[in-house]
Write a protein that holds these residues in place. Structure first.
Motif, PDB file in Angstrom:
ATOM      1  N   ARG A  54      34.768  88.407 -17.233  1.00  0.00           N
ATOM      2  CA  ARG A  54      35.994  87.474 -16.915  1.00  0.00           C
ATOM      3  C   ARG A  54      37.186  88.528 -16.910  1.00  0.00           C
ATOM      4  NH1 ARG A  54      35.519  82.388 -21.056  1.00  0.00           N
ATOM      5  NH2 ARG A  54      33.899  81.325 -19.912  1.00  0.00           N
ATOM      6  N   THR A  55      37.129  89.564 -17.566  1.00  0.00           N
ATOM      7  CA  THR A  55      38.331  90.437 -17.573  1.00  0.00           C
ATOM      8  C   THR A  55      38.328  91.187 -16.263  1.00  0.00           C
ATOM      9  OG1 THR A  55      37.972  90.829 -20.303  1.00  0.00           O
ATOM     10  CG2 THR A  55      39.406  92.564 -18.956  1.00  0.00           C
ATOM     11  N   ARG A  56      37.276  91.705 -15.911  1.00  0.00           N
ATOM     12  CA  ARG A  56      36.963  92.384 -14.599  1.00  0.00           C
ATOM     13  C   ARG A  56      37.440  91.411 -13.419  1.00  0.00           C
ATOM     14  NH1 ARG A  56      31.118  93.470 -12.680  1.00  0.00           N
ATOM     15  NH2 ARG A  56      31.121  91.257 -12.470  1.00  0.00           N
ATOM     16  N   ASP A  57      36.916  90.368 -13.337  1.00  0.00           N
ATOM     17  CA  ASP A  57      37.369  89.429 -12.287  1.00  0.00           C
ATOM     18  C   ASP A  57      38.754  89.146 -12.136  1.00  0.00           C
ATOM     19  OD1 ASP A  57      34.735  89.484 -11.662  1.00  0.00           O
ATOM     20  OD2 ASP A  57      34.188  87.532 -12.405  1.00  0.00           O
ATOM     21  N   ARG A  58      39.480  88.958 -13.612  1.00  0.00           N
ATOM     22  CA  ARG A  58      40.866  88.746 -13.510  1.00  0.00           C
ATOM     23  C   ARG A  58      41.674  89.691 -12.975  1.00  0.00           C
ATOM     24  NH1 ARG A  58      43.574  84.967 -16.952  1.00  0.00           N
ATOM     25  NH2 ARG A  58      45.804  85.571 -17.407  1.00  0.00           N
TER      26      ARG A  58
ATOM     27  N   LYS B 234      40.857  91.651 -10.671  1.00  0.00           N
ATOM     28  CA  LYS B 234      40.462  91.696  -9.155  1.00  0.00           C
ATOM     29  C   LYS B 234      41.558  90.564  -8.471  1.00  0.00           C
ATOM     30  CE  LYS B 234      35.687  93.387  -8.900  1.00  0.00           C
ATOM     31  NZ  LYS B 234      34.236  92.981  -8.572  1.00  0.00           N
ATOM     32  N   ASP B 235      41.444  89.549  -9.252  1.00  0.00           N
ATOM     33  CA  ASP B 235      42.110  88.178  -8.630  1.00  0.00           C
ATOM     34  C   ASP B 235      43.728  88.755  -8.801  1.00  0.00           C
ATOM     35  OD1 ASP B 235      39.938  86.918  -8.421  1.00  0.00           O
ATOM     36  OD2 ASP B 235      40.174  85.570 -10.390  1.00  0.00           O
ATOM     37  N   HIS B 236      44.282  89.542  -9.759  1.00  0.00           N
ATOM     38  CA  HIS B 236      45.672  89.731  -9.749  1.00  0.00           C
ATOM     39  C   HIS B 236      45.804  90.793  -8.737  1.00  0.00           C
ATOM     40  CE1 HIS B 236      47.580  87.923 -13.224  1.00  0.00           C
ATOM     41  NE2 HIS B 236      46.182  88.005 -13.817  1.00  0.00           N
ATOM     42  N   ARG B 237      44.921  91.820  -8.431  1.00  0.00           N
ATOM     43  CA  ARG B 237      45.071  92.853  -7.408  1.00  0.00           C
ATOM     44  C   ARG B 237      45.172  92.249  -5.965  1.00  0.00           C
ATOM     45  NH1 ARG B 237      41.761  96.314 -10.653  1.00  0.00           N
ATOM     46  NH2 ARG B 237      40.129  95.418  -9.313  1.00  0.00           N
ATOM     47  N   ARG B 238      44.663  90.829  -5.787  1.00  0.00           N
ATOM     48  CA  ARG B 238      44.639  90.125  -4.545  1.00  0.00           C
ATOM     49  C   ARG B 238      45.624  89.146  -4.434  1.00  0.00           C
ATOM     50  NH1 ARG B 238      38.148  88.414  -5.246  1.00  0.00           N
ATOM     51  NH2 ARG B 238      37.207  90.301  -4.449  1.00  0.00           N
ATOM     52  N   GLY B 239      46.526  88.985  -5.511  1.00  0.00           N
ATOM     53  CA  GLY B 239      47.589  88.169  -5.646  1.00  0.00           C
ATOM     54  C   GLY B 239      47.406  86.732  -5.751  1.00  0.00           C
ATOM     55  N   TYR B 240      46.000  86.540  -6.535  1.00  0.00           N
ATOM     56  CA  TYR B 240      45.769  85.133  -6.866  1.00  0.00           C
ATOM     57  C   TYR B 240      46.600  84.768  -8.100  1.00  0.00           C
ATOM     58  CZ  TYR B 240      41.705  85.546  -3.826  1.00  0.00           C
ATOM     59  OH  TYR B 240      40.903  85.529  -2.721  1.00  0.00           O
ATOM     60  N   THR B 241      46.806  83.342  -8.291  1.00  0.00           N
ATOM     61  CA  THR B 241      47.515  82.961  -9.468  1.00  0.00           C
ATOM     62  C   THR B 241      46.471  82.124 -10.377  1.00  0.00           C
ATOM     63  OG1 THR B 241      48.239  80.973  -8.368  1.00  0.00           O
ATOM     64  CG2 THR B 241      49.754  82.799  -8.476  1.00  0.00           C
ATOM     65  N   ASN B 242      46.786  82.212 -11.711  1.00  0.00           N
ATOM     66  CA  ASN B 242      45.817  81.211 -12.619  1.00  0.00           C
ATOM     67  C   ASN B 242      46.373  79.931 -12.633  1.00  0.00           C
ATOM     68  OD1 ASN B 242      43.951  83.296 -13.724  1.00  0.00           O
ATOM     69  ND2 ASN B 242      45.874  84.381 -13.895  1.00  0.00           N
ATOM     70  N   PRO B 243      45.523  79.094 -13.094  1.00  0.00           N
ATOM     71  CA  PRO B 243      46.044  77.474 -13.148  1.00  0.00           C
ATOM     72  C   PRO B 243      46.986  77.557 -14.140  1.00  0.00           C
ATOM     73  CG  PRO B 243      43.628  77.841 -13.207  1.00  0.00           C
ATOM     74  CD  PRO B 243      44.035  78.920 -13.144  1.00  0.00           C
ATOM     75  N   VAL B 244      48.072  76.567 -14.137  1.00  0.00           N
ATOM     76  CA  VAL B 244      49.125  76.467 -14.966  1.00  0.00           C
ATOM     77  C   VAL B 244      48.814  75.818 -16.174  1.00  0.00           C
ATOM     78  CG1 VAL B 244      51.486  75.757 -15.219  1.00  0.00           C
ATOM     79  CG2 VAL B 244      50.918  76.571 -13.033  1.00  0.00           C
TER      80      VAL B 244
END
Length: 221
Positions: free
Chosen positions: A93-97, A99-109
């Protein structure tokens, strides 16, 4: 990666150490930046708790990041397997998170549960005994210092400790909560300056509580 295996109320057998070292390959495959792995094996002597007599706690340190997992079972090898499953899930989860931040994804509010206003007492007692709950918070504490006070003749003990933490965003608080494997995380919201708590609701849904005083809420209106 440095691997440290210690026992608490039990002796660590060489075979268990060997199994731990072999399983740590899963950690380095997911988190190659991991610097230290600390594994603590403890034994519960109560025969009524034979099904959970062995507890394994694993702590992974990678720079300033700390990931923990623990599990109990009838034997140390089963407990180790359960703890490793939890640990690798959190590491992924930490690794995927990241990666998501580097891609510019946002997490659910997170779900905002609103402001929680503390109850207002109409009258305060004139005097508090030395062993009252108020005595636990009466003195100033330094960073890392703690104080314990027993309430009257009861077995209740109140412990207070001062923890210094930098204000963070809700997203950062969720990240820290996932790393340590807790269901909630206390922090200071850097956007509002309020003491806040994020917590698990269900699945990937989260909630957040914020605490403030009525005076501050009125002055902000």
């Amino acid at each position: 990666m440095e691997i440290v295996v210690t026992g608490r109320h039990t002796q660590v057998k060489p075979r268990f150490r060997d199994v731990v070292e072999n399983k740590m390959n899963r950690v380095t495959a997911i988190a190659p930046d991991a610097q230290r792995a600390q594994v603590v094996l403890s034994h519960e002597g109560n025969p009524r708790q034979a099904d959970t007599a062995k507890r394994v706690e694993i702590t992974i340190i990678a720079g300033r990041t700390v990931v923990r997992a623990e599990a109990s079972s009838a034997d140390e090898f089963s407990a180790l397997d359960l703890a490793m499953d939890k640990l690798t899930l959190r590491l992924r989860r930490t690794r995927d998170r990241r990666k998501d931040h580097r891609r510019g994804y946002t997490n659910p509010v997170p779900v905002d549960m609103g402001v929680v206003e503390p109850a207002v007492e109409e009258e305060a007692p004139e005097e508090e005994p030395n062993n009252s709950p108020a005595a636990a918070v009466a003195s100033d504490l330094g960073p890392g210092e703690s104080v314990e006070v027993q309430v009257g003749d009861t077995p209740i003990v109140i412990r207070r400790k001062l923890h210094i933490a930098e204000p963070m965003s809700i997203d950062e608080a969720l990240y820290e909560m996932e790393l340590i494997g807790h269901d909630f995380f206390l922090f200071v919201n850097k956007e509002t300056g309020r003491p806040s708590v994020v917590y698990h609701r269900h699945g990937w849904s989260y909630g957040v509580f914020e605490i403030d005083t009525p005076e501050n809420v009125k002055s902000a209106e």
